[in-house]
Design a protein around this motif. Structure first.
Motif, PDB file in Angstrom:
ATOM      1  N   ARG A  99      -1.932   9.542   5.259  1.00 17.68           N
ATOM      2  CA  ARG A  99      -3.213   9.059   4.736  1.00 17.68           C
ATOM      3  C   ARG A  99      -3.312   7.544   4.677  1.00 17.68           C
ATOM      4  O   ARG A  99      -4.396   6.984   4.737  1.00 17.68           O
ATOM      5  CB  ARG A  99      -3.454   9.615   3.313  1.00 17.68           C
ATOM      6  CG  ARG A  99      -3.654  11.116   3.245  1.00 17.68           C
ATOM      7  CD  ARG A  99      -4.974  11.537   3.874  1.00 17.68           C
ATOM      8  NE  ARG A  99      -6.105  10.723   3.478  1.00 17.68           N
ATOM      9  CZ  ARG A  99      -6.781  10.879   2.357  1.00 17.68           C
ATOM     10  NH1 ARG A  99      -6.443  11.822   1.511  1.00 17.68           N
ATOM     11  NH2 ARG A  99      -7.794  10.096   2.076  1.00 17.68           N
ATOM     12  N   ILE A 100      -2.188   6.856   4.504  1.00 18.50           N
ATOM     13  CA  ILE A 100      -2.239   5.409   4.259  1.00 18.50           C
ATOM     14  C   ILE A 100      -1.667   4.623   5.436  1.00 18.50           C
ATOM     15  O   ILE A 100      -2.298   3.692   5.927  1.00 18.50           O
ATOM     16  CB  ILE A 100      -1.444   5.042   2.974  1.00 18.50           C
ATOM     17  CG1 ILE A 100      -1.904   5.915   1.807  1.00 18.50           C
ATOM     18  CG2 ILE A 100      -1.584   3.566   2.663  1.00 18.50           C
ATOM     19  CD1 ILE A 100      -3.317   5.711   1.373  1.00 18.50           C
ATOM     20  N   ILE A 116       0.838  -1.200   0.000  1.00 21.09           N
ATOM     21  CA  ILE A 116       0.000   0.000   0.000  1.00 21.09           C
ATOM     22  C   ILE A 116       0.876   1.255   0.000  1.00 21.09           C
ATOM     23  O   ILE A 116       0.499   2.270  -0.557  1.00 21.09           O
ATOM     24  CB  ILE A 116      -1.022   0.022   1.161  1.00 21.09           C
ATOM     25  CG1 ILE A 116      -0.348  -0.237   2.496  1.00 21.09           C
ATOM     26  CG2 ILE A 116      -2.124  -0.967   0.933  1.00 21.09           C
ATOM     27  CD1 ILE A 116      -1.286  -0.019   3.670  1.00 21.09           C
ATOM     28  N   PRO A 151      -3.513   5.214   9.172  1.00 24.25           N
ATOM     29  CA  PRO A 151      -4.748   4.428   9.336  1.00 24.25           C
ATOM     30  C   PRO A 151      -4.486   2.939   9.461  1.00 24.25           C
ATOM     31  O   PRO A 151      -5.151   2.248  10.240  1.00 24.25           O
ATOM     32  CB  PRO A 151      -5.532   4.733   8.049  1.00 24.25           C
ATOM     33  CG  PRO A 151      -5.020   6.036   7.585  1.00 24.25           C
ATOM     34  CD  PRO A 151      -3.576   6.084   7.987  1.00 24.25           C
ATOM     35  N   PHE A 172       2.426   8.531   4.564  1.00 23.75           N
ATOM     36  CA  PHE A 172       2.456   8.242   5.998  1.00 23.75           C
ATOM     37  C   PHE A 172       1.135   8.624   6.657  1.00 23.75           C
ATOM     38  O   PHE A 172       0.515   7.845   7.362  1.00 23.75           O
ATOM     39  CB  PHE A 172       3.627   9.003   6.617  1.00 23.75           C
ATOM     40  CG  PHE A 172       3.569   9.150   8.111  1.00 23.75           C
ATOM     41  CD1 PHE A 172       3.761   8.061   8.930  1.00 23.75           C
ATOM     42  CD2 PHE A 172       3.315  10.388   8.683  1.00 23.75           C
ATOM     43  CE1 PHE A 172       3.706   8.190  10.299  1.00 23.75           C
ATOM     44  CE2 PHE A 172       3.248  10.527  10.048  1.00 23.75           C
ATOM     45  CZ  PHE A 172       3.443   9.424  10.871  1.00 23.75           C
TER      46      PHE A 172
END
Lengths: 289, 369, 321
Positions: free
Chosen positions: A196-197, A179, A200, A194
Motif C-alpha cells: 500500500r505504501i 513513510i 506506490p 510494501f
C-alpha cells in the motif's frame, strides 16, 4: 571592438543564452548522420518499390500472405503481431511481479545471506546467455516446452531477473524510511506496507522496469528463432524468415522488409514516447554514484 | 504498587554489534507526563524513541508499558501514536485516507465508524476542511496537523513525537507547540518528544531527559535542570546564553572554603559543598550570566576585563575576559559600565553550582544560605 | 551480571516470544524472494549444472549421452583455428569497448555539456540524446537489417547506390569488410546504450562548481576536461566492464549481420559456441566450450564485485521488524 561588444549586449537582452551554438550543432548533426541516414533510408524504402517509385504495396504483408519461395508463404502479420504482444506483455508482467518484491527484500530487510545474495545477483547478471544455450535445448525438451513460446518466456525472464532486481533495488534504496515507519506504527504488516505504501512510492522505478522488460521481450529474436520452429511465431521471427536466404539475399523485395521492420518498431516508438519523461528522469535519479 | 506507564530498564541498542547508540538507559515515565528527550544530534535520543515505538528491538534490557514486557510486541499492539519529523504522510492517499489508515488496520471497525472517528479527530485538531486534499497540496503546518490527527485517531495511550516542529518556521512553531501541549493535557496522554531545541523542551514538557553519548545525563523537571544541572555536560548544554564556567582550587578557611580563581578569591560556605563527592581540590564554578552582581569593592569578587557590550533590548550582555576564560555577564538595561575599566562582580551564592573537575558532577548541596 | 539478572526477570514465555519475533523477521524476506528463486534455480542453476555434466559427454542431436572424459576439452585445445578465433574475439572486445565508450563520451559532452549547460539549448540537447538512444531501443534484428540494407549489393544497398551515382564501382562490403562492419555496428549500438548513464552523471555536477570555474576565468573546454570528465570516471568504469563482458559474449549481432562469414572470418568464441549448438549440433563439445566462457564471465563478475563495492551498496535496514 566596442562595436561588436554592444552588438552582443544588444542580442543578449533578447536572449541571454551564449552565442555560437551552431558549431556544436553542426558537429553533432554530422556525427548523428550515422543514425539519421540509415533510419531515414529504412523509412523511405518502406514506401518505395524496386524502381524507386512511391508505393504502399510493400505493406500488403499486413493483410495478405507473402510468398517466400515456391510453395512457402508467410501468413498475414496479424497473428505474429499478436503473439509478439503477448510474449512481451507476459515477459514484462512476470519480470515486474517477481522483481519488485525481491528487490524490496534485498533493499529494505535484513536476512541471513543478504550479502551473498547481492553478490550472486551481480555474478548472475554477468552470466552469458550463450553459454547456457546447449543446456537450454536439453532442459526445454525434458520439460516438454520445445516449440512453446512460454518456455522461451521462462528462459528470458530468468536471465533478465538479476539485472532488473539490482536496478529496482536502487530505486527502493532512495525511498525514505519515514513513510514505512509510519505505516508499521499505524498497524500495517510489513507486507501490507510494501503493497500500500512502498509500491506506490516506487511507481517511477517500477515503470522503468516494466518498459525495459517489455521492450526486451518485444525485440527478442534469437531465443525464439532457436527454440520455436516455423516462420511466424512472433514478429521478429516473421521478419527473420523474410531475411534468411541461402545466398545472403533476401527472400522478399527489400522494400517489403523495410516496411516490416518499420512496422515492427512502431510499438517501440510509441512506448518510448509515452514513457519518455519517466524513463529519462527516473534513470537519472536511479543511477548509483 | 501501581506500575508506571513506561519503564526502561538498562536499555541498550547496538546496530553493528560493536558500538552502542544507546547504553544502560533507565527511565520511568508516569501516566500523563510529557517527557522531552533532549540532546545534541547523534546522542541516541531518536534511537530511544524508535525502541519505545517498537520499530527497533533493544539489544539488551527490557521495556515495560504498564508493567507489561513489550520488547517483542509489534508497534501495532503497543497502542501508540507517532508523529515523524517529516510528517511521513502517505503521498498516494488524501488526508482522509491518511487519517483513516490506522483505523483500517483494525479489523473490526465499520466504514461508518471510521468516518465518524476521522471527523472527530479532524475537528479536535481543527482541520475538518482539509480532508479531501492531497498531502502535496498542504502547507507545512497543515501537514503537521494531519500527522497529529493520524497519530491520535486510534486513541493511543502514548503519543510519540520525533522532532515534530523542526520543519516549521519560528512563529508557527510557537503556535503548534501550544496546541500540542493543550491537546496532551485535554486527552490526558502520556507524551514523549524528541528534540534538540532546549527552548522547545523547556516550554512543552513536564520532565526532560538530557541525553548524551547514548545515556541519560539527567532526568528532571525543567527548572531543576536549569538551576541544578547534575553535571558539566547538562550545565553547558542547557541555557542560552550558556552558563559560565570558572575553574578554581578550594582551600579550607576556618569553617568555610575559599575558592582561588584567576580573577580573585571567592568565599564559599562549607554547607554548600557535598565534600564526599570531592575527588580533588579542583572545582568548576558554574554561574549563569544573570547571577552576577556588579560591585565596587574587589572584596570577595571576580575582576573581569570587558571586551564589548551586546545590547539585547531588555538587558545588556557584557562579554568579558578573566585570564583565558571568557565570561558573559548580563545586567539590567539601565546599568551601564565603562568598557575600559575592569569590572568587579559578585556571585549570587544561591544560584551557584559547583562541579568537581575530575568527575564533572555537581557537588552543590541544596541548603538555604 | 546484568545479563543474568535480565534473564531471570524474563520468564520462559517472554523468551519464546522474543525468539518468535526474530523468526518472523527472518521469514518475510524469504517469502518475498521465493518467486525469484524458483525460475532462477530451474532456468539458470540447473542449466549450469547440466552444462558441466554435458561437457564430459558426446551428446549430439539425439540428446543421448556417453561419458567420454576430457575428450571435448582435448578437442578444444587441439582445434587449429582456436587461436584465430580468440584473436578475433579480442579484437572485437577491445575495438568495440574503446569505440563505444569514446563515441558516447563525445556525444554526451556535446549534447549534455555544450548544448544543455553551456549554451542552455535544453531542447536541442534532449533531441540529440533521443536520436542517440534510437539504436539501443531498436530490436537487434531491425538494427542489423538496417546495416545489411545499407551495405547490401548494388541492387538495393544505399552505399553502393551512392558510389554508383558518383561513378565509383560497387564494393562487396560483406565479403571484404565484414569485420569492420561488425565493429562499427556493434559499437554504435553499445554507445547508444550508455548515453543515459553518462548524461545523468554530467547532470549531477553541481552548477555552482561550473559557475565558479567560469568566474575564475576557465574556458568551456578547460571546464569540460578538468571538471566534467572526472565526473564521468565512475560511469565509464562501469560501462567499460559491462562492454567487455557484453562483447565477449555477443552472438546475436554476429548471427544477424554476417552469420560468421565469409568463410568463418567473423566467428568469435561466443559465436563458435552458438555454431556448435545450433549448426553442428555437437552439444557436448559446445558445453565444454561454454565452461571456459562461464569461467571468464565469473572472473569478470568477481572483478565487478570489487569495483562496484557491492557490500557498501547494501544499506542496513532502519527497522527491526
Amino acid at each position: 571592438m566596442s562595436d561588436s561588444k554592444t552588438l552582443r549586449l544588444g542580442r543578449m537582452r533578447d536572449d541571454d543564452r551564449p552565442y555560437g551554438v551552431w558549431k556544436f550543432l553542426l558537429v553533432i548533426l554530422v556525427f548523428s548522420a550515422v543514425i539519421l541516414v540509415p533510419y531515414g533510408w529504412l523509412i523511405t524504402s518502406a514506401f518505395r518499390d524496386t524502381s524507386g517509385a512511391w508505393t504502399l504495396s510493400n505493406w500488403s504483408f499486413l493483410v495478405k500472405e507473402t510468398q517466400l519461395r515456391r510453395g512457402i508463404h508467410l501468413p498475414p502479420a496479424i497473428k505474429p503481431l499478436m503473439s509478439s504482444f503477448s510474449f512481451a506483455i507476459i515477459m514484462a508482467a512476470s519480470v515486474v511481479t517477481i522483481t519488485v518484491p525481491a528487490a524490496y527484500a534485498l533493499s529494505r530487510t535484513e536476512f541471513q545471506g543478504r550479502r551473498l545474495m547481492a553478490k550472486l545477483l551481480i555474478v548472475l547478471d554477468a552470466f552469458p546467455q550463450v553459454a547456457l544455450l546447449t543446456s537450454f535445448i536439453m532442459l526445454l525438451s525434458k520439460m516438454h516446452l520445445v516449440n512453446k513460446l512460454i518456455g522461451v518466456v521462462f528462459l528470458k525472464v530468468a536471465m533478465y531477473l538479476p539485472g532488473s532486481i539490482w536496478l529496482m533495488k536502487g530505486f527502493f534504496d532512495h525511498i525514505s524510511w519515514d513513510i514505512e515507519w509510519a505505516s508499521i506504527v499505524d498497524g500495517a504488516s510489513r507486507f501490507k506496507t510494501f503493497l500500500r505504501i512502498i509500491v506506490p512510492a516506487a511507481k517511477p522505478g517500477i515503470s522503468v522496469i516494466l518498459v525495459n522488460s517489455f521492450l526486451s521481450g518485444w525485440g527478442e529474436y534469437i531465443l525464439i528463432n532457436l527454440f520455436i520452429s516455423g516462420h511466424s511465431a512472433t514478429m521478429s521471427s516473421f521478419i527473420g524468415a523474410m531475411m534468411d536466404g541461402e545466398d545472403g539475399r533476401y527472400l522478399v523485395p527489400p522494400g517489403v522488409l523495410a516496411a516490416a521492420c518499420f512496422f515492427y518498431i512502431i510499438p517501440v516508438i510509441i512506448t518510448f514516447a509515452v514513457s519518455q519523461k519517466t524513463l529519462l528522469q527516473v534513470r537519472q535519479g536511479g543511477s548509483k554514484q | 504498587m501501581s506500575e508506571p506507564m513506561i519503564r526502561l530498564e538498562n536499555i541498550g541498542k547496538s546496530y553493528d554489534g560493536r558500538t552502542y547508540a544507546v547504553r544502560g538507559m533507565d527511565l520511568t515515565i508516569e501516566k500523563g507526563d510529557f517527557v522531552a528527550l533532549l540532546g545534541p544530534s547523534g546522542c541516541g535520543k531518536s534511537t530511544t524513541l524508535m525502541m519505545l515505538c517498537g520499530l527497533y528491538r533493544p539489544t539488551e534490557g527490557s521495556i515495560y508499558f504498564n508493567g507489561r514486557y513489550v520488547n517483542n510486541i509489534l508497534p501495532k499492539d503497543r497502542n501508540i501514536g507517532m508523529v515523524f519529523q517529516s510528517y511521513a504522510l502517505y503521498p498516494n492517499m488524501n488526508v482522509f485516507e491518511n487519517i483513516a489508515f490506522p483505523l483500517k488496520q483494525l479489523k473490526h471497525l465499520s466504514k461508518r465508524e471510521i468516518r465518524k472517528r476521522v471527523q472527530e479527530v479532524a475537528n479536535t485538531v481543527k482541520i475538518p476542511e482539509l480532508l479531501h486534499r492531497m498531502p502535496s497540496q498542504l502547507s507545512g503546518g497543515q501537514q503537521q496537523r494531519v500527522a497529529m490527527c493520524r497519530a491520535l485517531v486510534k486513541d493511543p495511550d502514548i503519543l510519540l513525537l520525533d522532532e515534530p516542529m523542526s520543519n516549521l518556521d519560528a512563529r508557527l512553531k510557537l503556535e503548534i507547540r501550544d496546541e500540542i501541549k493543550k491537546l496532551q493535557e485535554r486527552l490526558a496522554l502520556t507524551a514523549i518528544i524528541v528534540t534538540h531545541d532546549q527552548e522547545e523542551a523547556m516550554a512543552i514538557s513536564s520532565h526532560i531527559a538530557v541525553i548524551d553519548q547514548g545515556s541519560i545525563q539527567q532526568y528532571a523537571a525543567p527548572d531543576v535542570l536549569y538551576n541544578r544541572p547534575k553535571n558539566l555536560f547538562v550545565a553547558s548544554f542547557i541555557g542560552t546564553p550558556p552558563m559560565n564556567f570558572i575553574t578554581g582550587t578550594l582551600e579550607p578557611m576556618g569553617e568555610d572554603f575559599v575558592c582561588i580563581t584567576a580573577g580573585g578569591n571567592i568565599t564559599i560556605p562549607a554547607a554548600l559543598i557535598d565534600c564526599d563527592l570531592l575527588t580533588s581540590r579542583s572545582v568548576v564554578l558554574g554561574i549563569r550570566p544573570h547571577n552576577f552582581k556588579v560591585v565596587q569593592s574587589r572584596e570577595n569578587a571576580l575582576t573581569l576585563s570587558v571586551d564589548y557590550i551586546e545590547h539585547l533590548g531588555k538587558e545588556n550582555l557584557y562579554r568579558c575576559q578573566m585570564a583565558e576564560t571568557s565570561i558573559r555577564v548580563i545586567t539590567a538595561i539601565d546599568e551601564r559600565y565603562p568598557t575600559d575599566e575592569p569590572l568587579s562582580v559578585q556571585i549570587d551564592l544561591k544560584m551557584l553550582n559547583i562541579f568537581d573537575e575530575g568527575s564533572g558532577d555537581n557537588i552543590t548541596c541544596d541548603v538555604v544560605v | 551480571m546484568d545479563q543474568s539478572a535480565d534473564l531471570l526477570l524474563k520468564d520462559r514465555a517472554t523468551l519464546t516470544a522474543d525468539r518468535k519475533a526474530i523468526k518472523r523477521k527472518q521469514r518475510f524476506p524469504f517469502l518475498m524472494m521465493l518467486p525469484f528463486f524458483v525460475p532462477v534455480i530451474v532456468f539458470v542453476v540447473v542449466p549450469i549444472i547440466l552444462m558441466l555434466v554435458m561437457s564430459f559427454t558426446d551428446m549430439k542431436f539425439t540428446l543421448k549421452w556417453n561419458f567420454i572424459g576430457f575428450d571435448n576439452y582435448r578437442r578444444i585445445f587441439g582445434y587449429p583455428d582456436m587461436s584465430k578465433i580468440l584473436a578475433r574475439t579480442l579484437l572485437l572486445v577491445v575495438g568495440n569497448t574503446t569505440l563505444s565508450v569514446l563515441g558516447s563520451i563525445f556525444v554526451v559532452v556535446i549534447t549534455t555539456y555544450y548544448l544543455d549547460i553551456v549554451y542552455r539549448r535544453k531542447n536541442l540537447g534532449l533531441l540529440f540524446r533521443i536520436i542517440w538512444l534510437i539504436p539501443n531501443l531498436t530490436p537487434t534484428i531491425v538494427f542489423m537489417f538496417i546495416w545489411r540494407f545499407m551495405f547490401g549489393p548494388e541492387g538495393y544497398g544505399m552505399i553502393n547506390k551512392m558510389l554508383a551515382a558518383i561513378g565509383l564501382p560497387a564494393m562487396n562490403w560483406f565479403t571484404n569488410w565484414s569485420m569492420q562492419l561488425l565493429l562499427a555496428s556493434m559499437s554504435l549500438s553499445s554507445a547508444s546504450g550508455s548515453i543515459i548513464l553518462f548524461s545523468s552523471a554530467i547532470r549531477q555536477i553541481p552548477e555552482s562548481i561550473v559557475q565558479s570555474a567560469k568566474v575564475d576565468g576557465a574556458g568551456n573546454f578547460y571546464i569540460c576536461r578538468r571538471i566534467v570528465l572526472p565526473y564521468l570516471r565512475w560511469p565509464i568504469t562501469q560501462k567499460t566492464l559491462w562492454s567487455i563482458l557484453g562483447n565477449f559474449t555477443a552472438y546475436e549481432s554476429i548471427r544477424l549481420l554476417t552469420g560468421g562469414g565469409p568463410m568463418g572470418s567473423t566467428v568469435t568464441y561466443a559465436y563458435y559456441i552458438y555454431q556448435n549448438a545450433y549448426q553442428y549440433h555437437t552439444y557436448g563439445y559446445g558445453a565444454a566450450l561454454s565452461v571456459f566462457m562461464v569461467l571468464m564471465s565469473i572472473t569478470m563478475g568477481l572483478i565487478m564485485l570489487r569495483v562496484f563495492q557491492v557490500d557498501k551498496q547494501l544499506r542496513v535496514p532502519r527497522m527491526d521488524i
